[in-house]
Design a protein around this motif. Structure first.
Motif, PDB file in Angstrom:
ATOM      1  N   SER A 298       0.826  -1.214   0.000  1.00 31.60           N
ATOM      2  CA  SER A 298       0.000   0.000   0.000  1.00 31.60           C
ATOM      3  C   SER A 298       0.854   1.255   0.000  1.00 31.60           C
ATOM      4  O   SER A 298       0.470   2.284  -0.590  1.00 31.60           O
ATOM      5  CB  SER A 298      -0.931   0.000   1.218  1.00 31.60           C
ATOM      6  OG  SER A 298      -1.850  -1.071   1.142  1.00 31.60           O
ATOM      7  N   GLY A 302       0.799   4.004  -3.052  1.00 33.69           N
ATOM      8  CA  GLY A 302       0.330   5.345  -2.713  1.00 33.69           C
ATOM      9  C   GLY A 302       1.257   6.474  -3.118  1.00 33.69           C
ATOM     10  O   GLY A 302       0.942   7.649  -2.873  1.00 33.69           O
ATOM     11  N   TYR A 361      -9.743  -5.853   3.799  1.00 30.48           N
ATOM     12  CA  TYR A 361      -9.223  -4.489   3.854  1.00 30.48           C
ATOM     13  C   TYR A 361      -8.049  -4.295   2.883  1.00 30.48           C
ATOM     14  O   TYR A 361      -7.632  -3.162   2.644  1.00 30.48           O
ATOM     15  CB  TYR A 361      -8.785  -4.147   5.279  1.00 30.48           C
ATOM     16  CG  TYR A 361      -9.934  -3.740   6.174  1.00 30.48           C
ATOM     17  CD1 TYR A 361     -10.121  -2.404   6.548  1.00 30.48           C
ATOM     18  CD2 TYR A 361     -10.848  -4.669   6.647  1.00 30.48           C
ATOM     19  CE1 TYR A 361     -11.169  -2.019   7.371  1.00 30.48           C
ATOM     20  CE2 TYR A 361     -11.908  -4.310   7.462  1.00 30.48           C
ATOM     21  CZ  TYR A 361     -12.071  -2.984   7.815  1.00 30.48           C
ATOM     22  OH  TYR A 361     -13.126  -2.608   8.622  1.00 30.48           O
ATOM     23  N   GLY A 362      -7.497  -5.387   2.350  1.00 23.08           N
ATOM     24  CA  GLY A 362      -6.407  -5.264   1.388  1.00 23.08           C
ATOM     25  C   GLY A 362      -5.184  -4.574   1.951  1.00 23.08           C
ATOM     26  O   GLY A 362      -4.613  -3.682   1.316  1.00 23.08           O
ATOM     27  N   ALA A 378      -9.319  -7.890  -2.640  1.00 26.29           N
ATOM     28  CA  ALA A 378      -9.368  -6.493  -2.192  1.00 26.29           C
ATOM     29  C   ALA A 378      -8.292  -5.659  -2.881  1.00 26.29           C
ATOM     30  O   ALA A 378      -8.536  -4.517  -3.287  1.00 26.29           O
ATOM     31  CB  ALA A 378      -9.191  -6.437  -0.676  1.00 26.29           C
ATOM     32  N   TYR A 379      -7.094  -6.231  -3.027  1.00 31.85           N
ATOM     33  CA  TYR A 379      -6.030  -5.517  -3.743  1.00 31.85           C
ATOM     34  C   TYR A 379      -6.430  -5.290  -5.203  1.00 31.85           C
ATOM     35  O   TYR A 379      -6.176  -4.226  -5.776  1.00 31.85           O
ATOM     36  CB  TYR A 379      -4.727  -6.315  -3.693  1.00 31.85           C
ATOM     37  CG  TYR A 379      -3.939  -6.174  -2.403  1.00 31.85           C
ATOM     38  CD1 TYR A 379      -3.467  -4.929  -1.991  1.00 31.85           C
ATOM     39  CD2 TYR A 379      -3.641  -7.284  -1.620  1.00 31.85           C
ATOM     40  CE1 TYR A 379      -2.736  -4.797  -0.817  1.00 31.85           C
ATOM     41  CE2 TYR A 379      -2.900  -7.162  -0.439  1.00 31.85           C
ATOM     42  CZ  TYR A 379      -2.451  -5.914  -0.049  1.00 31.85           C
ATOM     43  OH  TYR A 379      -1.725  -5.790   1.100  1.00 31.85           O
ATOM     44  N   LYS A 380      -7.050  -6.300  -5.798  1.00 33.62           N
ATOM     45  CA  LYS A 380      -7.456  -6.188  -7.199  1.00 33.62           C
ATOM     46  C   LYS A 380      -8.444  -5.052  -7.382  1.00 33.62           C
ATOM     47  O   LYS A 380      -8.391  -4.311  -8.380  1.00 33.62           O
ATOM     48  CB  LYS A 380      -8.073  -7.505  -7.673  1.00 33.62           C
ATOM     49  CG  LYS A 380      -8.371  -7.548  -9.167  1.00 33.62           C
ATOM     50  CD  LYS A 380      -8.863  -8.924  -9.590  1.00 33.62           C
ATOM     51  CE  LYS A 380      -9.110  -8.982 -11.092  1.00 33.62           C
ATOM     52  NZ  LYS A 380      -9.580 -10.327 -11.522  1.00 33.62           N
ATOM     53  N   LYS A 381      -9.355  -4.892  -6.432  1.00 33.15           N
ATOM     54  CA  LYS A 381     -10.322  -3.785  -6.500  1.00 33.15           C
ATOM     55  C   LYS A 381      -9.625  -2.435  -6.460  1.00 33.15           C
ATOM     56  O   LYS A 381     -10.119  -1.450  -7.013  1.00 33.15           O
ATOM     57  CB  LYS A 381     -11.316  -3.889  -5.340  1.00 33.15           C
ATOM     58  CG  LYS A 381     -12.362  -4.976  -5.513  1.00 33.15           C
ATOM     59  CD  LYS A 381     -13.365  -4.938  -4.364  1.00 33.15           C
ATOM     60  CE  LYS A 381     -14.440  -6.004  -4.552  1.00 33.15           C
ATOM     61  NZ  LYS A 381     -15.422  -6.013  -3.433  1.00 33.15           N
ATOM     62  N   LYS A 382      -8.473  -2.411  -5.805  1.00 31.96           N
ATOM     63  CA  LYS A 382      -7.698  -1.169  -5.725  1.00 31.96           C
ATOM     64  C   LYS A 382      -6.800  -0.987  -6.954  1.00 31.96           C
ATOM     65  O   LYS A 382      -6.066  -0.003  -7.055  1.00 31.96           O
ATOM     66  CB  LYS A 382      -6.809  -1.180  -4.472  1.00 31.96           C
ATOM     67  CG  LYS A 382      -7.564  -1.228  -3.157  1.00 31.96           C
ATOM     68  CD  LYS A 382      -6.569  -1.277  -1.988  1.00 31.96           C
ATOM     69  CE  LYS A 382      -7.269  -1.360  -0.651  1.00 31.96           C
ATOM     70  NZ  LYS A 382      -6.319  -1.376   0.488  1.00 31.96           N
ATOM     71  N   ILE A 384      -4.349  -3.151  -7.784  1.00 34.29           N
ATOM     72  CA  ILE A 384      -2.998  -3.585  -7.438  1.00 34.29           C
ATOM     73  C   ILE A 384      -2.838  -5.079  -7.723  1.00 34.29           C
ATOM     74  O   ILE A 384      -3.596  -5.907  -7.211  1.00 34.29           O
ATOM     75  CB  ILE A 384      -2.698  -3.314  -5.945  1.00 34.29           C
ATOM     76  CG1 ILE A 384      -2.860  -1.821  -5.625  1.00 34.29           C
ATOM     77  CG2 ILE A 384      -1.289  -3.778  -5.592  1.00 34.29           C
ATOM     78  CD1 ILE A 384      -2.745  -1.495  -4.143  1.00 34.29           C
TER      79      ILE A 384
END
Length: 447
Positions: A298, A302, A361-362, A378-382, A384
Motif C-alpha cells: 500500500s 500510494g 481491507y487489502g 481487495a487488492y485487485k479492487k484497488k 494492485i
C-alpha cells in the motif's frame, strides 16, 4: 569469551517478577476487558472490525486495542513484562519469539485446537517452542518482491516480462545485474552499462538500499543467498549452528554489496532506518527499484505521480527463485489478567471468519487460504496486482520460500551481525571476517 546477552537485565528482572513481584493490572485489563497490542496502524481498522464482531458473539467481553510504532512497540512491551503491565494479547514476530519463549513470558496455546492444515504451509509450525508447546496462533504472512518504477523501466526498455525473468549469479551478476546497471543513470545521463559512466556521481540508482540487513537480510540479501542454496542454520527450526561462514553465503554477500561499489545500488551512506529507507529513495526518484515486503504494498501504491509495479525475485544458481516467507502470530502473555477472555480472542483472531474480514481491507495477507483470497480480491479492487507476492507460495516448483532463522539468543545474533554487516557494506571490510563472527555466535548457542 564473555557471553553476550542483550536481554540479560530483562531476564533477571523477569525471574524476580515471576516469583514475587506485586502485579499491577495488565495494561488496564479487567475481567470483562481483553487488552491487545499491535504495531501497524494500517491494520488497526481491520482488527477493530474483528473486535466489534467478537464482542457481539461474546456479550460482556470488550477488546481494547493499543497501536504503537515498531520501535516503541518492542521497547514498551519489554518494559511491560518487567513492570507487570503487559497486555493480555500481543502481535508477535518470529524474530522475537525465541527470546520470549526462553524467558518464559508466553502462555502455551495448546488447548486452542490450532489445525496446522488450516493455514498457509509452515506458518503454524513456526510457533512451536522447543518444549513442544505452541506459543502463537497464525495471523498473516508476507513475502518479498522487486518493486519498480514503470516509467523508469520503460525508459530503459525493460518490459514486465523481462523483469520477471531475471537471473543472477555471484560471478557476473547475470541478467539481474545487467538490468540494475542499465537502470542506473549518472549526473551526465550516462547509464551504468555505458562507457563513461561516473559511479561517484549517480543521479538514479538501479537498486535502492535497505541497509546491511543484520543477520537476516530479509529485504536485502536473503533472496540471493537462499537462491544460491544457503540456509541460516543447520536445522529448519531451532538450529544450533549458524552458517554465516558458508562460501555460498559469503560469495553472495560480496557480490550483493559489490553492486554499491560499482555505483548500481545506493550506498550505505544513503540509508537511514528512520527517514530514508528503500521506499523513500524510490519515492524521491533516487532509485528505480527496491526489494521490499508485502507489508509495503500500500505504501508503494500510494506514491503520488509514480506508477509502481512488482516483479518476482530473480532466479539463482540453484535454478530457483527464493523469498523469505515471514508469518506473524498472536500470543498470550504468561501473566495476562484475563486469560479466559484472551484465549477466546486469540481463537477468534486465528479463525477464518476474522481473517477473511482482515483480508477484505487489502492491507496484509491473512494466514488462512480464504483470508489470503479475500486480500487478493481487495487488492485487485484497488487496481494492485499482487502476483509477485502470492506466486512463490503457490508455485513450489520454481520458488523456494524460507523463514526467519528461529533460534535461541536472537538478540545476541543481532548484536554481532549488525555491526559486522555494516562494516562489510559501509566500510568495505572483507566477507571473510564473518568466519570469526559466526564462531562467536555458535559459541553462544552452545552454552
Amino acid at each position: 569469551m564473555t557471553r553476550l546477552r542483550t536481554l540479560t537485565a530483562l531476564a533477571g528482572a523477569l525471574a524476580l517478577c515471576l516469583t514475587g513481584c506485586a502485579r499491577g493490572g495488565s495494561a488496564g485489563s479487567s475481567s470483562n476487558t481483553v487488552t491487545y497490542w499491535l504495531w501497524d496502524s494500517n491494520q488497526q481498522p481491520a482488527y477493530q472490525a474483528c473486535a466489534k464482531d467478537f464482542e457481539k458473539q461474546n456479550p460482556g467481553l470488550h477488546v481494547r486495542i493499543t497501536q504503537l510504532g515498531w520501535d516503541d512497540y518492542w521497547t514498551k512491551l519489554t518494559a511491560s513484562f518487567i513492570a507487570g503491565t503487559e497486555p493480555d494479547v500481543f502481535t508477535d514476530h518470529i524474530q522475537k519469539f525465541g527470546q520470549f519463549a526462553d524467558l518464559k513470558v508466553l502462555e502455551p496455546l495448546d488447548d486452542l485446537g490450532i489445525d496446522e492444515s488450516a493455514y498457509q504451509p509452515g506458518l503454524a509450525a513456526n510457533w512451536m517452542g522447543q518444549d513442544g508447546h505452541r506459543y502463537g496462533a497464525p495471523k498473516d504472512w508476507d513475502t518479498v518482491a522487486l518493486f519498480y518504477n514503470k516509467k523508469m523501466t520503460d525508459a530503459a526498455g525493460l518490459t514486465a516480462d523481462r523483469l520477471n525473468d531475471l537471473a543472477w549469479n555471484p560471478e557476473d551478476g547475470g541478467t539481474f545485474e545487467k538490468a540494475i546497471a542499465h537502470l542506473t543513470v549518472d549526473k551526465n545521463g550516462k547509464r551504468g552499462d555505458e562507457p563513461g559512466f561516473d559511479k561517484n556521481n549517480v543521479k538514479v540508482y538501479g537498486l535502492a538500499t535497505n541497509g546491511g540487513g543484520d543477520g537476516d537480510g530479509q529485504t536485502q540479501w536473503s533472496t540471493f543467498a537462499a537462491s544460491a542454496g544457503w540456509s541460516y542454520t543447520d536445522k529448519k527450526r531451532w538450529g544450533t549452528k549458524y552458517r554465516y561462514d558458508s562460501p555460498a553465503f559469503q560469495s553472495s554477500i560480496k557480490w550483493y554489496f559489490g553492486l554499491a561499489k560499482k555505483g548500481y545500488m545506493a550506498p550505505f551512506t544513503d540509508y537511514n532506518s528512520q527517514s530514508n529507507q528503500a521506499n523513500t529513495q524510490v519515492a524521491a526518484d533516487k532509485a528505480a527499484t527496491a526489494f521490499d515486503g508485502a507489508w509495503m504494498i500500500s505504501t508503494y501504491a500510494g506514491f503520488k505521480g509514480l506508477d509502481m509495479r512488482t516483479a518476482v525475485t530473480p532466479e539463482g544458481p540453484t535454478g530457483k527463485r527464493a523469498t523469505m516467507m515471514n508469518g506473524l502470530a498472536d500470543s498470550i502473555t504468561k501473566n495476562a489478567r484475563n486469560k479466559e477472555g484472551a484465549r477466546k480472542w486469540v481463537k477468534y483472531l486465528s479463525s477464518d471468519e476474522c481473517q477473511k474480514t482482515v483480508g477484505g481491507y487489502g492491507i496484509v495477507f491473512p494466514a488462512t487460504p480464504d483470508g489470503t483470497a479475500a486480500a487478493v480480491a481487495a487488492y485487485k479492487k484497488k487496481g494492485i496486482d499482487v502476483t509477485a507476492f502470492t506466486k512463490p507460495v503457490a508455485d513450489k516448483e520454481d520458488f523456494a520460500t524460507f523463514s526467519y532463522p528461529i533460534t535461541n539468543y536472537a538478540a545476541d545474533v543481532y548484536a554481532l551481525m549488525h555491526p559486522a554487516m555494516q562494516d562489510i557494506f559501509g566500510n568495505g571490510k572483507s566477507v571473510t571476517g564473518l568466519d570469526r563472527t559466526n564462531d562467536q555466535i555458535n559459541l553462544i548457542l552452545s552454552q
